[in-house]
Design a protein around this motif. Structure first.
Motif, mmCIF file in Angstrom:
data_model
loop_
_atom_site.group_PDB
_atom_site.id
_atom_site.type_symbol
_atom_site.label_atom_id
_atom_site.label_comp_id
_atom_site.label_asym_id
_atom_site.label_seq_id
_atom_site.Cartn_x
_atom_site.Cartn_y
_atom_site.Cartn_z
ATOM 1 N N SER A 399 0.844 -1.188 0.000
ATOM 2 C CA SER A 399 0.000 0.000 0.000
ATOM 3 C C SER A 399 0.879 1.237 0.000
ATOM 4 O O SER A 399 2.090 1.158 -0.034
ATOM 5 C CB SER A 399 -0.889 0.002 1.248
ATOM 6 O OG SER A 399 -0.088 0.198 2.399
ATOM 7 N N ASN A 400 0.234 2.396 0.063
ATOM 8 C CA ASN A 400 1.021 3.631 0.124
ATOM 9 C C ASN A 400 1.146 4.141 1.551
ATOM 10 O O ASN A 400 1.449 5.302 1.779
ATOM 11 C CB ASN A 400 0.405 4.704 -0.772
ATOM 12 C CG ASN A 400 -0.995 5.102 -0.321
ATOM 13 O OD1 ASN A 400 -1.544 4.521 0.622
ATOM 14 N ND2 ASN A 400 -1.582 6.079 -1.002
ATOM 15 N N ALA A 401 0.874 3.259 2.529
ATOM 16 C CA ALA A 401 1.035 3.662 3.925
ATOM 17 C C ALA A 401 2.513 3.861 4.234
ATOM 18 O O ALA A 401 3.355 3.071 3.835
ATOM 19 C CB ALA A 401 0.426 2.610 4.855
ATOM 20 N N VAL A 402 2.815 4.902 4.970
ATOM 21 C CA VAL A 402 4.207 5.272 5.189
ATOM 22 C C VAL A 402 4.828 4.419 6.294
ATOM 23 O O VAL A 402 4.174 4.036 7.256
ATOM 24 C CB VAL A 402 4.307 6.766 5.548
ATOM 25 C CG1 VAL A 402 3.631 7.055 6.872
ATOM 26 C CG2 VAL A 402 5.755 7.239 5.572
ATOM 27 N N LEU A 403 6.106 4.117 6.144
ATOM 28 C CA LEU A 403 6.835 3.348 7.139
ATOM 29 C C LEU A 403 7.017 4.184 8.405
ATOM 30 O O LEU A 403 7.542 5.294 8.354
ATOM 31 C CB LEU A 403 8.203 2.942 6.597
ATOM 32 C CG LEU A 403 9.093 2.131 7.536
ATOM 33 C CD1 LEU A 403 8.552 0.713 7.671
ATOM 34 C CD2 LEU A 403 10.526 2.108 7.034
ATOM 35 N N PRO A 404 6.608 3.656 9.570
ATOM 36 C CA PRO A 404 6.816 4.414 10.805
ATOM 37 C C PRO A 404 8.197 4.163 11.389
ATOM 38 O O PRO A 404 8.832 3.150 11.124
ATOM 39 C CB PRO A 404 5.732 3.848 11.745
ATOM 40 C CG PRO A 404 5.574 2.427 11.297
ATOM 41 C CD PRO A 404 5.825 2.429 9.807
ATOM 42 N N LEU A 405 8.638 5.098 12.220
ATOM 43 C CA LEU A 405 9.791 4.857 13.053
ATOM 44 C C LEU A 405 9.433 3.813 14.114
ATOM 45 O O LEU A 405 8.264 3.469 14.301
ATOM 46 C CB LEU A 405 10.219 6.155 13.744
ATOM 47 C CG LEU A 405 10.799 7.269 12.873
ATOM 48 C CD1 LEU A 405 10.858 8.574 13.661
ATOM 49 C CD2 LEU A 405 12.179 6.906 12.356
#
Length: 600
Positions: A399-405
């Motif tokens: 998906s286009n969900a962003v990678l979290p820290l």
């Protein structure tokens, strides 16, 4: 304080990498000399605790080329050392550590590599169907091969336990197994150096199919194999006439080649493993560097630099770069005032700015808050902003969900945004070399997204797999377990995980777009430069071609320039005020225009 003494192998998790050459270079290590390893105290020189510039296999000569004279990629070899480690009995933190080597010290090594991919659960079934853990055949790769013993014999490539000696790679122990009990597969080579340390190099990038099957998916391809692997490293230590003592075991991972070795991942494998260990609330271990106090240099600046560093391997990041703001995320020869204000916890917004410094203070506070707003909160993963950072997919889906820290990283970023912490630019800090060796090895790897992953899959985030910080539990992790969940062959995922829209996957290892021009217009703006960047894997048409041509692709390398163009990083070590660095693709042997192999 009560202490205990043990012999330990470090790095606790070592990383070797594939190549196509018989020649090797050394995996990342701290920037130290042997006398540092011979003294038991902490290293307090920050420069020595950083990752060294790449070295030839002798450990002293700087690496000039990643290819040998015929043009084949050299393999990365990891060097294991035995340390005598004194630990606090209560907290398990290091009190002293010193390498064991030289006269009077005998170390006998054993190493085993396995590739279990073909016998593992399918990636997607393993991830989304709870019944997959029952090993139902419908969820397995190569389900037509039945029976546990038969699957192990035919599908698991096993080097068996070997006892390497020899003084160079030419006399190394071959770590080899078979696929389908008939196809020989070299997983790597192992040997010892003149001081008795163990070196292990990866395989040759050999991938294939037993029955000429076509590649169908990015992760699960029945009938296929590759030569990535992982395994155990053990040793006994004999000092003088004393009886041999078993050292605490280590693990080795053989991963694909790193095509951007000087670009760092937003979340590193060290960060991911660190969080996994912190989540173990049942442990007494006091982690190296763990502190509730946010430090700008230790906790914030690396994230800022890594985020901006993606611009050399990802064109949307280059396009979004604003020199007047983002350049202050990296100190130059004399840090500018904006950089200084970014790290100053005492500043507060000035309602009616009267000076340029007042405006810079307000801008610094705005940058802090902006940065945090663009990050994904790892504890609120459903909340995804339209403007997000970094431009990377997450662990959970295509998906286009962003990678979290990680939670720890995000906590430090939140403290920074609020002005809480110790934001001095040069903190007093020390680290024992046994800990630094573990850290540097993992900081050179990707800590996400694990879909399924670059060097390792999401198993690295499972705290139950560790027996100590950054050290796997041999009872829970066997040879081949760590890499089993990765794509088979790895080249399929390597091809498919190219930039998807504005989102990438692992650009710090597998670049998306790169600068290929050797001469860059000194006044070019970042948004214009992004349009000049070219596809890194240009003229590799599909997964099958990646299997054939992966080792002909280029390597993004840091290049000194003077005078430096506008988009360059500063060179703080140069006496010239105009010196800087660009990161440019080099050593490519595949023609960009015609898709053919070139002579080096």
């Amino acid at each position: 304080m009560a202490t205990t003494m043990t012999y330990e192998i470090h790095p606790a998790i070592g990383i070797a990498r594939l190549g196509a050459s018989n020649e090797c270079f050394l995996a990342p290590e701290p920037n130290c000399v042997q006398s540092d390893y011979d003294q038991p105290a902490k290293i307090t020189d920050a420069a020595k605790l950083k990752r060294w510039a790449a070295r030839e296999i002798d450990g002293t000569t700087l690496l000039q080329k990643y290819r040998d004279n015929p043009g084949k990629l050299k393999r990365q070899a990891v060097r294991f050392r035995v340390f005598k480690v004194e630990r606090d009995t209560l907290t398990k933190s290091v009190v002293t550590c010193q390498e064991m080597h030289g006269a009077g010290v005998t170390v006998n090594w054993k190493v085993q590599l396995k590739n279990r991919k073909a016998a593992a659960l399918r990636f997607l079934d393993d991830r989304f169907d709870p019944s997959a853990v029952n090993q139902d055949s419908q969820y397995l790769r190569n389900p037509d091969v039945t029976g546990a013993a038969n699957r192990n014999k035919l599908l698991v490539i096993d080097s068996k336990i070997q006892s390497p000696t020899g003084n160079d790679v030419a006399n190394a122990q071959v770590l080899q197994g078979k696929f389908m009990d008939s196809i020989p597969v070299t997983l790597g080579h192992a040997w010892t150096d003149n001081e008795g340390r163990l070196l292990v190099a990866g395989g040759f990038g050999q991938s294939g199919a037993a029955n000429a099957e076509d590649l169908e998916t990015f992760a699960d391809n029945d009938g296929w194999y590759d030569d990535t692997s992982d395994g155990t490293v053990t040793a006994t230590v004999k000092v003088g006439g004393a009886a041999p003592v078993h050292a605490v075991a280590a693990h080795i991972i053989v991963a694909p080649f790193d095509f951007a070795p000087e670009i760092n991942s937003f979340v590193t494998l060290y960060d991911a493993a660190y969080q996994a260990v912190v989540n173990r609330t049942d442990w007494p271990y006091q982690l190296p560097g763990l502190t509730e106090t946010t430090d700008f240099t230790l906790h914030i600046l690396p994230i800022l630099e890594r985020t901006r560093g993606y611009r050399w391997v990802n064109s949307p990041t280059m396009r979004a770069d604003v020199r007047e703001k983002h350049a202050a995320w990296k100190p130059g020869k004399v840090p500018d005032k904006l950089f200084t204000f970014l790290g100053d916890p005492t500043i507060f917004p000035i309602p009616n700015p009267a000076t340029d410094d007042d405006n810079l203070i307000n801008r610094a506070i705005s940058v802090r808050k902006m940065f945090l707003k663009h990050l994904r909160d790892p504890d609120d993963i459903a909340k995804v902003r339209e403007v997000k950072m970094p431009r990377l997919h997450d662990d959970d889906s295509n998906s286009n969900a962003v990678l979290p820290l990680t939670q720890i990283q995000y906590r430090h970023m939140a403290n920074w945004a609020k002005g809480n912490g110790n934001f001095q630019n040069a903190p007093a800090y020390g680290e024992f070399l046994c800990d630094a060796t573990d850290r540097v090895a993992l900081e050179a790897c990707s800590g996400g997204p694990f879909y399924p992953g670059m060097e390792v899959p999401r198993i690295m985030k499972d705290g139950s797999k560790y027996i100590a910080p950054f050290r796997f539990n041999p009872a829970a992790v066997k040879a081949g377990d760590i890499t089993a969940g990765l794509a088979v062959p790895w080249q399929a995922d390597f091809f498919e995980c190219q930039m998807d829209g504005d989102n990438g996957w692992w650009p710090a290892t597998r670049p998306d777009k790169v600068i290929v021009e050797q001469q860059v217009d000194p006044k070019i703006m970042s948004d214009v430069m992004s349009e000049h960047m070219e596809e890194w894997d240009n003229n590799v048409a599909d997964m099958d071609e990646m299997v054939l041509y992966w080792q002909e692709l280029g390597i993004v390398k840091r290049v000194p320039v003077d005078p430096a163009p506008r988009i360059a990083d500063p060179d703080p070590g140069s006496a010239s005020p105009t010196a800087g660095f660009l990161y440019i693709e080099d050593e490519r042997t595949r023609d960009r225009e015609r898709g053919r192999s070139l002579k080096p």
